[in-house]
Design an enzyme around this catalytic site. Structure first.
Site, PDB file in Angstrom:
ATOM      1  N   GLU B 161      46.377  45.406  46.360  1.00  0.00           N
ATOM      2  CA  GLU B 161      47.036  45.723  45.092  1.00  0.00           C
ATOM      3  C   GLU B 161      47.820  47.028  45.190  1.00  0.00           C
ATOM      4  O   GLU B 161      48.897  47.167  44.611  1.00  0.00           O
ATOM      5  CB  GLU B 161      45.988  45.790  43.956  1.00  0.00           C
ATOM      6  CG  GLU B 161      46.636  45.943  42.594  1.00  0.00           C
ATOM      7  CD  GLU B 161      45.672  45.641  41.451  1.00  0.00           C
ATOM      8  OE1 GLU B 161      44.597  45.071  41.697  1.00  0.00           O
ATOM      9  OE2 GLU B 161      46.020  45.993  40.310  1.00  0.00           O
ATOM     10  N   GLU B 164      51.003  46.253  46.861  1.00  0.00           N
ATOM     11  CA  GLU B 164      51.871  45.551  45.912  1.00  0.00           C
ATOM     12  C   GLU B 164      52.504  46.549  44.940  1.00  0.00           C
ATOM     13  O   GLU B 164      53.715  46.504  44.674  1.00  0.00           O
ATOM     14  CB  GLU B 164      51.022  44.520  45.144  1.00  0.00           C
ATOM     15  CG  GLU B 164      51.822  43.646  44.216  1.00  0.00           C
ATOM     16  CD  GLU B 164      50.929  42.812  43.307  1.00  0.00           C
ATOM     17  OE1 GLU B 164      49.718  43.098  43.203  1.00  0.00           O
ATOM     18  OE2 GLU B 164      51.454  41.881  42.679  1.00  0.00           O
ATOM     19  N   CYS B 195      41.789  42.540  37.731  1.00  0.00           N
ATOM     20  CA  CYS B 195      40.370  42.461  38.104  1.00  0.00           C
ATOM     21  C   CYS B 195      39.504  41.875  37.017  1.00  0.00           C
ATOM     22  O   CYS B 195      38.459  41.299  37.293  1.00  0.00           O
ATOM     23  CB  CYS B 195      39.836  43.840  38.443  1.00  0.00           C
ATOM     24  SG  CYS B 195      40.714  44.562  39.797  1.00  0.00           S
ATOM     25  N   SER B 215      49.080  41.799  38.220  1.00  0.00           N
ATOM     26  CA  SER B 215      49.023  41.862  39.680  1.00  0.00           C
ATOM     27  C   SER B 215      48.708  40.493  40.279  1.00  0.00           C
ATOM     28  O   SER B 215      47.834  39.783  39.800  1.00  0.00           O
ATOM     29  CB  SER B 215      47.949  42.863  40.101  1.00  0.00           C
ATOM     30  OG  SER B 215      47.738  42.756  41.484  1.00  0.00           O
ATOM     31  N   LYS B 255      33.281  36.117  34.617  1.00  0.00           N
ATOM     32  CA  LYS B 255      33.411  35.757  36.039  1.00  0.00           C
ATOM     33  C   LYS B 255      32.928  34.324  36.265  1.00  0.00           C
ATOM     34  O   LYS B 255      33.348  33.680  37.231  1.00  0.00           O
ATOM     35  CB  LYS B 255      32.604  36.728  36.904  1.00  0.00           C
ATOM     36  CG  LYS B 255      33.202  38.116  36.997  1.00  0.00           C
ATOM     37  CD  LYS B 255      34.421  38.157  37.905  1.00  0.00           C
ATOM     38  CE  LYS B 255      35.027  39.570  37.950  1.00  0.00           C
ATOM     39  NZ  LYS B 255      36.389  39.578  38.513  1.00  0.00           N
ATOM     40  N   GLU B 258      35.990  32.520  35.709  1.00  0.00           N
ATOM     41  CA  GLU B 258      36.975  32.784  36.769  1.00  0.00           C
ATOM     42  C   GLU B 258      36.685  31.965  38.029  1.00  0.00           C
ATOM     43  O   GLU B 258      37.585  31.390  38.631  1.00  0.00           O
ATOM     44  CB  GLU B 258      36.988  34.278  37.104  1.00  0.00           C
ATOM     45  CG  GLU B 258      38.095  34.679  38.068  1.00  0.00           C
ATOM     46  CD  GLU B 258      37.901  36.085  38.622  1.00  0.00           C
ATOM     47  OE1 GLU B 258      38.749  36.934  38.378  1.00  0.00           O
ATOM     48  OE2 GLU B 258      36.894  36.341  39.303  1.00  0.00           O
ATOM     49  N   GLU B 263      42.485  26.868  41.191  1.00  0.00           N
ATOM     50  CA  GLU B 263      43.267  27.389  42.324  1.00  0.00           C
ATOM     51  C   GLU B 263      42.429  28.258  43.248  1.00  0.00           C
ATOM     52  O   GLU B 263      42.865  28.599  44.341  1.00  0.00           O
ATOM     53  CB  GLU B 263      44.486  28.177  41.826  1.00  0.00           C
ATOM     54  CG  GLU B 263      44.184  29.509  41.152  1.00  0.00           C
ATOM     55  CD  GLU B 263      43.958  29.374  39.656  1.00  0.00           C
ATOM     56  OE1 GLU B 263      43.650  28.255  39.200  1.00  0.00           O
ATOM     57  OE2 GLU B 263      44.067  30.389  38.941  1.00  0.00           O
ATOM     58  N   CYS B 424      32.945  47.640  33.291  1.00  0.00           N
ATOM     59  CA  CYS B 424      31.993  46.596  33.666  1.00  0.00           C
ATOM     60  C   CYS B 424      30.537  47.010  33.447  1.00  0.00           C
ATOM     61  O   CYS B 424      29.669  46.155  33.279  1.00  0.00           O
ATOM     62  CB  CYS B 424      32.165  46.216  35.124  1.00  0.00           C
ATOM     63  SG  CYS B 424      33.849  45.865  35.581  1.00  0.00           S
TER      64      CYS B 424
END
Lengths: 120, 450
Positions: B161, B164, B195, B215, B255, B258, B263, B424
């Site tokens: 990241e 990037e 994230c 991102s 999560k 996620e 994908e 978190c």
């Protein structure tokens, strides 16, 4: 039934008979301490109810300090990460890295709902 | 401080993954739905949860049993953590993971997130913030797991990241052009972090105009999954990737969602393309199961393990190496600080003199703003001012940050979004110790709400 001036009569008792000076001090003392104690307890709850978040954050920053001392401050100092790039024959944002570590698939979900609309 | 409350769970059902249709409502085929559920029998309709929901997904008014809209819910679990009556329940994979641990063929990997190491001990009576690292690794090993620290993958995330972000700065701020920058031409600043899965789903559903800004680097867990099944399988564990069963242990309920995104099977795609697995292998996800910190504690309890009594000694292994930058991912502002440490090093050629960028740490403020001057090595020390913002909690602040970006001048280069206030560490999967006082929240003046 309407109360008239003629049949209305009421005289207040003298204060001393209702509540002596000592009684008043007792009652006032008890109520003040009750208010103070409960007020303190509530303030305490309000201040402490989220303190666990700060404590957990402090735990992480403690870990950070420990690692900084071991010269592991920034991600570019992680030898295991560099080994990954070496073994896989790639670099950050290289071809293999793009395939495994990046995504191009964020979905416009508001649009997804519209596509599924049933027009009867 | 009070004791930790017990949260009820339920296993996923066949309907949790949806039917055969390509999409249903706002979920694609295979994506888990209904991860957070309000128990209609236990809900008293106190309406506390609605104040914590980032997407207004909770239906019902005072005195009526509430319900969650599956479409709008981002599965962050903030309602669950703050319910004073313990009426909100979480989908749990404990039984499925227990079965895998009993399977001798399976190579079960525990993948613990940064925020778990400062909270899981609370389930065993430790005070909040008790740091367990080797004790936790040893506990996982005793339970039958092989450990791969997510913090290692978090370092990988920063390298990807950060690279990037630097490309975006070169293209959009410094006006450089070139073949290696073509990709970022479609991804203008401000750069948003990716994230937090609750934030990503929130943006996809309610702010799709921000999608090009998020991102493209995956979250640490979703980098760890494919690396475990490709790199670690081949170079560290020497295992057949089909036998590896990745269990991420997270402070987070989003999560769980996620990991089910269709994908996120890139290890499978890569292995098939490079003929490392037979072509007829059925597809597998990069992360096979997600446990919350509470779920992991439940596994330890069932196996009679107490991490607090485990040894604190352990040799450092390749799979558990991580830096300070990675471990602070679990606190609000941490991803930003970690990215800045590496971006500063790459752009300026020198390390930050003081790596503690306390300016960006979020605990009491809703939105933290900061300007970081970075001297550029490539331009003989010319200084650019990197403007950053950290969104500390989505329920009140997403609208505000979008307003600042669209109504006001677009002023940021880099925006970190954390769905849960404090980051978190206060996630929906953490041990719950709000003392049933969350109903106080709307009554408090702003500084005390944090």
């Amino acid at each position: 039934m309407e109360a008239t001036k003629e049949n209305y009569f009421y005289a207040e008792k003298p204060v001393g008979q209702l509540l002596s000076r000592r009684d008043f001090l007792k009652a006032a003392g008890v109520s003040v301490s009750a208010i103070a104690i409960s007020g303190y307890a509530i303030t305490d709850i309000v201040q402490k109810r989220k303190s666990y978040i700060a404590l957990r954050q402090q735990g992480l920053y403690k870990d950070d300090k420990r690692l900084q001392k071991a010269n592991l401050t920034g991600s570019h100092q992680n030898a295991s990460c560099l080994k990954v790039y070496q073994d896989m024959g790639t670099k950050p944002m290289g071809e293999v890295a793009e395939q495994l570590l990046h995504t191009k698939t964020y979905v416009d979900r508001s649009n997804l709902l519209m596509q599924g609309a049933h027009h009867v | 401080m009070s004791e930790v409350s017990k949260i009820r769970t339920f296993p996923p059902s066949q309907e949790s993954w949806g039917g055969e249709a390509a999409f249903e409502g706002m979920h694609r085929k295979g994506e888990l739905r209904g991860i957070i559920k309000i128990n209609q029998d236990n809900c008293v309709g106190c309406d506390t949860c609605t104040a914590f929901c980032p997407t207004e997904a909770i239906k019902g008014s005072l005195g009526v049993a509430h319900a969650i809209s599956t479409n709008k819910c981002v599965a962050c679990g903030q309602c669950l953590v703050n319910c004073p009556f313990g009426a909100i329940e979480q989908m749990s994979f404990v039984d499925i993971v227990m079965e895998k641990l009993a399977d001798p063929k399976a190579f079960v990997v525990s993948h613990p997130a940064p925020a778990v190491r400062v909270a899981i001990a609370e389930e065993f009576g430790a005070p909040a913030g008790e740091l367990t690292i080797n004790r936790l690794y040893n506990a996982f090993e005793k339970a039958g797991f092989h450990n791969y620290d997510i913090n290692f993958a978090a370092d990988q995330t920063i390298l990807e990241e950060g690279t990037e972000f630097i490309k975006k700065v070169r293209y959009w701020v410094l006006g450089e052009r070139g073949e290696d920058l073509e990709h970022v031409a479609h991804h203008p600043l401000p750069h948003f972090t990716s994230c937090c899965p609750a934030w990503v789903k929130n943006a996809e559903t309610f702010h799709p105009q921000l999608i090009p800004h998020i991102s493209g680097a995956k979250s640490p867990i979703q980098m760890g999954g494919p690396l475990a099944k490709t790199w670690a399988a081949e170079f560290v564990w020497k295992k057949d990737p089909r036998d590896i069963y990745m269990v991420s242990v997270t402070p987070c309920t989003a999560k769980i969602f996620e990991a089910s995104r269709p994908e996120f099977n890139s290890a499978y795609e890569y292995l098939k393309e490079n003929n490392k697995i037979p072509q007829d292998t059925p597809s597998f996800q990069d992360i096979d199961a997600v446990l919350t910190a509470r779920d992991a504690a439940e596994i330890f309890r069932r196996k009679g393990i107490n991490p607090l009594t485990m040894s604190d000694e352990r040799e450092m292994e390749t799979m558990n190496v991580y830096t300070g930058a990675a471990t602070i991912f679990g606190a609000s502002g941490g991803v930003m600080e970690a990215a800045l440490r590496t971006a500063y090093f790459i752009l300026s050629g020198t390390e930050l003199s003081n790596p503690d960028i306390t300016l960006v740490r979020g605990y009491e403020q809703d939105i933290v703003e900061a300007t970081i001057p970075v001297p550029l090595k490539a331009l003989n020390g010319k200084v650019i001012n990197v403007k950053v913002a950290v969104v500390n909690g989505a329920s009140r602040n997403i609208k505000e940050i979008v307003k600042r970006l669209t109504d006001d001048k677009n002023q940021y280069h880099f925006v970190e979004v954390m769905n849960c206030p404090g980051g978190c560490v206060n996630g929906g999967g953490q041990p719950v110790r709000t003392m049933g006082t969350s109903w106080l929240h709307p009554l408090l003046p702003l500084p005390l709400r944090a």
